[in-house]
Design a protein around this motif. Structure first.
Motif, PDB file in Angstrom:
ATOM      1  N   THR A  87       0.816  -1.226  -0.119  1.00 12.59           N
ATOM      2  CA  THR A  87      -0.041   0.171  -0.094  1.00 12.59           C
ATOM      3  C   THR A  87       1.053   1.246   0.110  1.00 12.59           C
ATOM      4  OG1 THR A  87      -0.122  -0.007   2.382  1.00 12.59           O
ATOM      5  CG2 THR A  87      -1.838  -1.151   1.180  1.00 12.59           C
ATOM      6  N   PRO A  88       0.413   2.448  -0.573  1.00 13.93           N
ATOM      7  CA  PRO A  88       1.135   3.588  -0.576  1.00 13.93           C
ATOM      8  C   PRO A  88       1.341   3.998   0.622  1.00 13.93           C
ATOM      9  CG  PRO A  88      -0.278   3.372  -2.472  1.00 13.93           C
ATOM     10  CD  PRO A  88      -0.901   2.268  -1.382  1.00 13.93           C
ATOM     11  N   PHE A 146       5.634   2.726  -1.551  1.00 17.09           N
ATOM     12  CA  PHE A 146       5.065   1.610  -0.977  1.00 17.09           C
ATOM     13  C   PHE A 146       5.443   1.224   0.231  1.00 17.09           C
ATOM     14  CE2 PHE A 146       3.467   1.894  -5.479  1.00 17.09           C
ATOM     15  CZ  PHE A 146       2.025   1.582  -5.323  1.00 17.09           C
ATOM     16  N   TYR A 156      -8.512   1.542  -1.140  1.00 14.02           N
ATOM     17  CA  TYR A 156      -7.706   0.821  -2.069  1.00 14.02           C
ATOM     18  C   TYR A 156      -7.415   1.424  -3.542  1.00 14.02           C
ATOM     19  CZ  TYR A 156     -12.224   0.555  -4.866  1.00 14.02           C
ATOM     20  OH  TYR A 156     -13.244   1.033  -5.459  1.00 14.02           O
ATOM     21  N   TRP A 179      -4.011   0.379  -5.906  1.00 15.39           N
ATOM     22  CA  TRP A 179      -2.688   0.139  -5.522  1.00 15.39           C
ATOM     23  C   TRP A 179      -1.981  -0.600  -6.292  1.00 15.39           C
ATOM     24  CZ3 TRP A 179      -3.903   4.357  -3.751  1.00 15.39           C
ATOM     25  CH2 TRP A 179      -4.503   4.886  -2.557  1.00 15.39           C
ATOM     26  N   TYR A 205       1.267   0.163  -8.691  1.00 18.58           N
ATOM     27  CA  TYR A 205       2.509  -0.762  -8.347  1.00 18.58           C
ATOM     28  C   TYR A 205       2.948  -1.069  -9.771  1.00 18.58           C
ATOM     29  CZ  TYR A 205       5.885  -3.121  -5.556  1.00 18.58           C
ATOM     30  OH  TYR A 205       7.016  -3.796  -5.075  1.00 18.58           O
TER      31      TYR A 205
END
Length: 148
Positions: free
Chosen positions: A10-11, A27, A77, A94, A98
């Motif tokens: 997740t960021p 992340f 999300y 996310w 990525y």
């Protein structure tokens, strides 16, 4: 492209840099990416860009100088950016962010190949039908037939 799983990083931070037109994302697994706005725009996960199935993708052109005017969170999300060309229907999970960050080089090469195959120029303006999300009439641009 990848979907969201419990193991998806997740960021920890998200910064839109207007001058350089990149989204900087760090992340939870330590990966950090600088994703160009243009790459995000030409690979937007929206049906307007991706179509509703294989072969229905709408090749995006004229997006080199696109900016992000706003970023709206979508639950816990994803984000939904509003681009300076008015496009705002892409929800970037996310996992998708990525993947865009991780696969930038391959995605740029794929985009260049699609442009070459279509005889299109990266900086050419989008045809009016494609800007509306409809290529109509059997155009080589494809289309989704939905109102987006």
């Amino acid at each position: 492209m990848a979907g969201l799983t419990p193991d998806t990083p997740t960021p920890q931070s998200l910064t839109a840099h207007g001058a350089s037109r990149v989204l900087e994302v760090v992340f939870s697994d330590g990966a950090a990416f600088r994703i160009p706005f243009e790459l995000m725009r030409v690979y937007s996960p929206s049906a307007e860009v991706q179509g509703h199935g294989p072969g229905q993708e709408v090749l995006q052109t004229g997006k080199r100088d696109v900016a992000i005017e706003a970023i709206e969170p979508v639950g816990h999300y994803a984000i939904r950016p509003t681009f300076s060309d008015g496009h705002d229907s892409g929800i970037f999970s996310w996992a998708y962010l990525y993947e865009l960050g991780q696969r930038q080089e391959a995605l740029w090469a794929q985009y260049a190949e699609r442009l070459a195959q279509a005889g299109a120029d990266r900086d050419a303006p989008m045809p009016a039908a494609a800007r509306r999300g409809h290529a109509g009439g059997g155009s080589a641009q494809g289309g989704c037939g939905g109102g987006h």
